[in-house]
Write a protein that holds these residues in place. Structure first.
Motif, mmCIF file in Angstrom:
data_model
loop_
_atom_site.group_PDB
_atom_site.id
_atom_site.type_symbol
_atom_site.label_atom_id
_atom_site.label_comp_id
_atom_site.label_asym_id
_atom_site.label_seq_id
_atom_site.Cartn_x
_atom_site.Cartn_y
_atom_site.Cartn_z
ATOM 1 N N SER A 130 0.755 -1.295 0.119
ATOM 2 C CA SER A 130 -0.051 0.095 -0.011
ATOM 3 C C SER A 130 0.940 1.372 0.056
ATOM 4 O O SER A 130 1.789 1.376 0.808
ATOM 5 N N GLN A 131 0.371 2.198 -0.519
ATOM 6 C CA GLN A 131 1.092 3.657 -0.569
ATOM 7 C C GLN A 131 0.527 4.408 0.509
ATOM 8 O O GLN A 131 -0.546 4.964 0.393
ATOM 9 N N THR A 132 1.136 4.458 1.456
ATOM 10 C CA THR A 132 0.678 4.939 2.592
ATOM 11 C C THR A 132 1.093 6.306 2.937
ATOM 12 O O THR A 132 0.555 7.147 3.989
ATOM 13 N N GLN A 133 2.082 6.796 2.046
ATOM 14 C CA GLN A 133 2.138 8.274 2.225
ATOM 15 C C GLN A 133 1.215 9.088 1.913
ATOM 16 O O GLN A 133 1.458 9.763 0.647
ATOM 17 N N LEU A 134 0.112 9.367 2.446
ATOM 18 C CA LEU A 134 -0.866 10.124 1.819
ATOM 19 C C LEU A 134 -1.196 11.365 2.628
ATOM 20 O O LEU A 134 -1.283 11.291 3.846
ATOM 21 N N SER A 135 -1.371 12.497 1.857
ATOM 22 C CA SER A 135 -1.870 13.700 2.552
ATOM 23 C C SER A 135 -3.327 13.508 2.889
ATOM 24 O O SER A 135 -4.097 12.687 2.488
ATOM 25 N N ASP A 136 -3.892 14.554 3.592
ATOM 26 C CA ASP A 136 -5.233 14.450 4.199
ATOM 27 C C ASP A 136 -6.106 14.590 2.722
ATOM 28 O O ASP A 136 -7.281 14.118 2.766
ATOM 29 N N ALA A 137 -5.569 15.463 1.662
ATOM 30 C CA ALA A 137 -6.517 15.643 0.592
ATOM 31 C C ALA A 137 -6.467 14.184 -0.194
ATOM 32 O O ALA A 137 -7.342 13.761 -0.845
ATOM 33 N N ASP A 138 -5.130 13.422 -0.129
ATOM 34 C CA ASP A 138 -5.221 12.157 -0.732
ATOM 35 C C ASP A 138 -6.320 11.235 -0.299
ATOM 36 O O ASP A 138 -7.138 10.601 -0.926
ATOM 37 N N VAL A 139 -6.489 11.274 1.098
ATOM 38 C CA VAL A 139 -7.401 10.383 1.835
ATOM 39 C C VAL A 139 -8.759 10.717 1.411
ATOM 40 O O VAL A 139 -9.882 10.081 1.032
ATOM 41 N N LYS A 140 -8.990 12.116 1.460
ATOM 42 C CA LYS A 140 -10.331 12.457 1.245
ATOM 43 C C LYS A 140 -10.821 12.151 -0.321
ATOM 44 O O LYS A 140 -11.863 11.734 -0.848
ATOM 45 N N ALA A 141 -9.579 12.129 -1.322
ATOM 46 C CA ALA A 141 -10.207 12.034 -2.611
ATOM 47 C C ALA A 141 -10.567 10.339 -2.501
ATOM 48 O O ALA A 141 -11.201 9.860 -3.490
#
Ligand code: 1GP
Length: 247
Positions: free
Chosen positions: A145-156
């Motif tokens: 999994s690509q876990t380096q996610l910003s909050d904007a990534d997570v929301k998307a």
């Protein structure tokens, strides 16, 4: 006991909308009868049976039979098609939205549906749209999994799951580690209809209640094995919190 409960579509989907707290039990980890009884009679809304490694048909069936001796709802999360146990209240099919390989998004699911599609009780199947956040977890390693996610990534991802893929659930998964409240909050701002599930590292009241503010459903796993008495307490801790309404 005899495995005979079958979930109907609407029953499963409707019931899931009422899940506030659930336990996730791993067929590959031993659990005493006393602890299992305390978990199943705790007032939790459901027990999910599933795990990442060492899962077989035999250990899955064994644990499911034991859970189904109690009146709590029991659903199986399918990690491998060979482990499916007939007669539970429903099946949860994981889809890892941020996996490093298509295998975990639709590859293994496609293979299973191609093989068994005519026999699958679709009315009792629900997809779990995972966003895997803890890079040290077994599931993150397995699915790359690509876990380096910003909050904007997570929301998307949450929006994609709901709006594009029509998934009934979005599952923010920190398995084994307590997560970031802001990240969960970001996911919650991306969903309207889908149920937002949080799981990972809950060991204390403050943790359970922080995540219960943003998640529709809170999952507790490891604590059952580490401190079962505390695990049982998480049911009330979660249920006494009202979820925040997101604008
Ligand atoms: C695991 O999200 C669940 O899939 C719960 O996480 O085991 O860390 O409680 P924990």
């Amino acid at each position: 006991m005899v495995l005979k409960r079958v979930g109907g579509t609407d029953v499963l989907k409707e019931k899931m909308k009422t899940w506030r707290h659930v336990f996730k039990l791993d067929p590959n980890r031993p659990l005493s009868d006393r602890v299992l009884e305390n978990v199943c009679t705790s007032g939790t809304d459901a027990v999910i049976v599933g795990g990442t490694d060492g899962i077989t048909y035999e250990n899955s069936r064994n644990l499911i039979e034991r859970v189904m001796d109690y009146p709590v709802m029991c659903v199986q999360e399918i990690s491998r098609e060979e482990t499916v146990v007939i007669g539970v209240d429903g099946y949860l099919v994981p889809v890892v939205l941020n996996a490093g390989s298509l295998r975990w998004v639709l590859g293994s699911q496609h293979r299973a549906v191609k093989k068994y599609g005519d026999w699958i009780p679709w009315e009792a199947v629900i997809a779990l749209g995972y966003i895997v956040m803890n890079p040290e977890s077994k599931v993150a390693k397995l699915t790359e999994s690509q876990t380096q996610l910003s909050d904007a990534d997570v929301k998307a991802y949450a929006r994609l799951a709901e709006r594009i893929f029509g998934m009934p659930t979005v599952y923010v998964e920190y398995s084994g580690a307590f997560g970031d409240e802001e990240t969960l909050r970001a996911a919650s701002s991306g969903v309207n209809q889908s149920r937002l599930i949080y799981g990972g590292g809950i060991t204390r009241k403050e943790e359970a209640q922080a995540m219960a503010r943003w998640a529709d459903t809170v999952v507790v796993g490891n604590l059952v094995y580490q401190n079962p008495d505390m695990a049982v307490k998480t049911v009330n801790w979660v249920k006494e919190v009202l979820k925040e309404k997101h604008p």
